[in-house]
Design a protein around this motif. Structure first.
Motif, short mmCIF file in Angstrom:
data_model
loop_
_atom_site.label_atom_id
_atom_site.label_comp_id
_atom_site.label_asym_id
_atom_site.label_seq_id
_atom_site.Cartn_x
_atom_site.Cartn_y
_atom_site.Cartn_z
N TYR A 146 32.88 -40.00 -23.83
CA TYR A 146 31.80 -40.32 -24.76
C TYR A 146 31.86 -41.79 -25.15
CZ TYR A 146 30.36 -35.47 -25.52
OH TYR A 146 29.86 -34.19 -25.35
N PHE A 147 30.68 -42.42 -25.19
CA PHE A 147 30.54 -43.79 -25.66
C PHE A 147 29.36 -43.87 -26.61
CE2 PHE A 147 32.80 -44.16 -21.64
CZ PHE A 147 33.83 -45.03 -21.98
N ALA A 204 26.05 -43.09 -15.20
CA ALA A 204 24.77 -42.51 -15.60
C ALA A 204 24.98 -41.60 -16.80
CB ALA A 204 24.14 -41.74 -14.46
N THR A 205 23.90 -41.47 -17.57
CA THR A 205 23.92 -40.67 -18.80
C THR A 205 22.61 -39.90 -18.90
OG1 THR A 205 25.35 -42.27 -19.93
CG2 THR A 205 24.04 -40.82 -21.33
N ASP A 206 22.64 -38.72 -19.49
CA ASP A 206 21.44 -37.91 -19.69
C ASP A 206 20.95 -38.01 -21.12
OD1 ASP A 206 21.27 -36.81 -17.06
OD2 ASP A 206 22.94 -35.49 -17.55
N TRP A 229 26.67 -40.78 -29.88
CA TRP A 229 27.64 -40.61 -28.80
C TRP A 229 27.06 -39.81 -27.65
CZ3 TRP A 229 32.39 -42.97 -29.13
CH2 TRP A 229 32.73 -43.52 -30.38
N ASN A 230 27.34 -40.26 -26.43
CA ASN A 230 26.88 -39.53 -25.26
C ASN A 230 27.85 -39.77 -24.10
OD1 ASN A 230 25.30 -37.99 -23.52
ND2 ASN A 230 23.39 -38.96 -24.15
N ILE A 231 27.77 -38.90 -23.12
CA ILE A 231 28.70 -38.93 -21.98
C ILE A 231 28.22 -39.91 -20.91
CG2 ILE A 231 29.48 -37.55 -19.99
CD1 ILE A 231 29.66 -35.17 -21.89
N VAL A 232 29.17 -40.63 -20.33
CA VAL A 232 28.92 -41.48 -19.16
C VAL A 232 29.65 -40.87 -17.97
CG1 VAL A 232 29.28 -43.75 -18.12
CG2 VAL A 232 28.63 -43.58 -20.53
N ARG A 233 28.90 -40.61 -16.90
CA ARG A 233 29.46 -40.09 -15.65
C ARG A 233 29.57 -41.22 -14.64
NH1 ARG A 233 25.28 -37.03 -16.66
NH2 ARG A 233 24.22 -37.74 -14.76
N PHE A 234 30.73 -41.40 -14.09
CA PHE A 234 30.92 -42.47 -13.12
C PHE A 234 30.18 -42.17 -11.82
CE2 PHE A 234 35.23 -43.10 -15.27
CZ PHE A 234 34.76 -44.16 -16.05
N LYS A 235 29.50 -43.17 -11.31
CA LYS A 235 28.94 -43.15 -9.96
C LYS A 235 29.80 -44.01 -9.04
CE LYS A 235 24.97 -40.97 -11.00
NZ LYS A 235 24.50 -39.70 -10.39
N ALA A 243 38.53 -45.75 -26.19
CA ALA A 243 38.06 -45.97 -24.82
C ALA A 243 37.33 -47.29 -24.70
CB ALA A 243 37.16 -44.82 -24.37
N GLY A 244 36.53 -47.61 -25.69
CA GLY A 244 35.79 -48.87 -25.66
C GLY A 244 36.71 -50.08 -25.75
#
Length: 204
Positions: free
Chosen positions: A140-141, A160-162, A120-126, A189-190
């Motif tokens: 998280y996705f 984007a994700t780190d 799982w990791n965070i996605v930040r909207f651009k 969310a998915g």
């Protein structure tokens, strides 16, 4: 009806079940006519880029996929289905992609982080796509991948994700939306994304 492209790779059953659970009618298919007649098209996948392109070519699916995209049909790429949209991949040497978008697919750089990037990791909207209505930023996705896309046109980066580096984890341009993460494995969310894509396709 949403056509899920079956080219012999990936987690077709889990994608199909995700859509069904979201109340969206889907058909898993290898038939070009189904792709061209569907309200929307989904290209999922897990595995090697070269195998993906080889299978799509062998099954005669490259032309129908490109025609569907060019016609303005709503299109969702998932994981390898995102990467295949780009010009080329460096995985196992050079391999040409669908070239819908200019750019390349590269491996995560050597670091202390484990590759593949899994979990799982965070996605930040651009630039938030319409199928993310009702979904907050920094959610998280679920990811499973060793390579990521580097678009030449940064304006198509929708999220984007780190992971050692900041990478493009979602793209959006016109009718094409694609995610490096797996909506079908990303719980509520998915499933909302899949439901929203079904509604987006129904409007077109």
């Amino acid at each position: 009806m949403i056509a899920i492209v079956d080219y012999g790779m990936g987690n077709l059953k889990s994608v199909e079940k995700g859509f069904i659970k979201s109340g969206v009618a889907v058909k898993v298919t290898q038939q070009p006519a189904d792709i061209l007649c569907a309200q929307g098209v989904v290209l999922p996948g897990v595995g090697a880029f070269k195998d993906c392109m080889g299978n799509l070519d062998r099954l005669g699916l490259i032309g129908p996929i490109l025609r569907a995209i060019e016609s303005g049909k709503p299109f969702l790429g998932i994981c390898l289905g995102l990467q295949a949209l780009f010009t080329e991949s460096e995985e196992f040497g050079h391999c040409a992609g669908l070239n819908v978008f200019k750019g390349k697919v590269v491996r995560f750089p050597a670091s202390e982080l484990k590759v593949p990037h899994m979990g799982w990791n965070i996605v930040r909207f651009k630039n938030k796509p319409p199928i993310f209505d009702g979904i907050d930023d920094n959610r998280y996705f679920y990811f499973v991948h060793s390579y990521y896309v580097v678009p030449e046109d940064s304006s198509i980066t929708a999220g984007a994700t780190d992971y050692g580096v900041e990478f493009t984890s979602m793209i959006w341009k016109d009718n094409v939306i694609a995610t490096q993460f797996h909506p079908e494995k990303s719980q509520a969310a998915g499933l909302q994304i899949l439901k929203n894509f079904g509604a987006f396709a129904a409007k077109h």
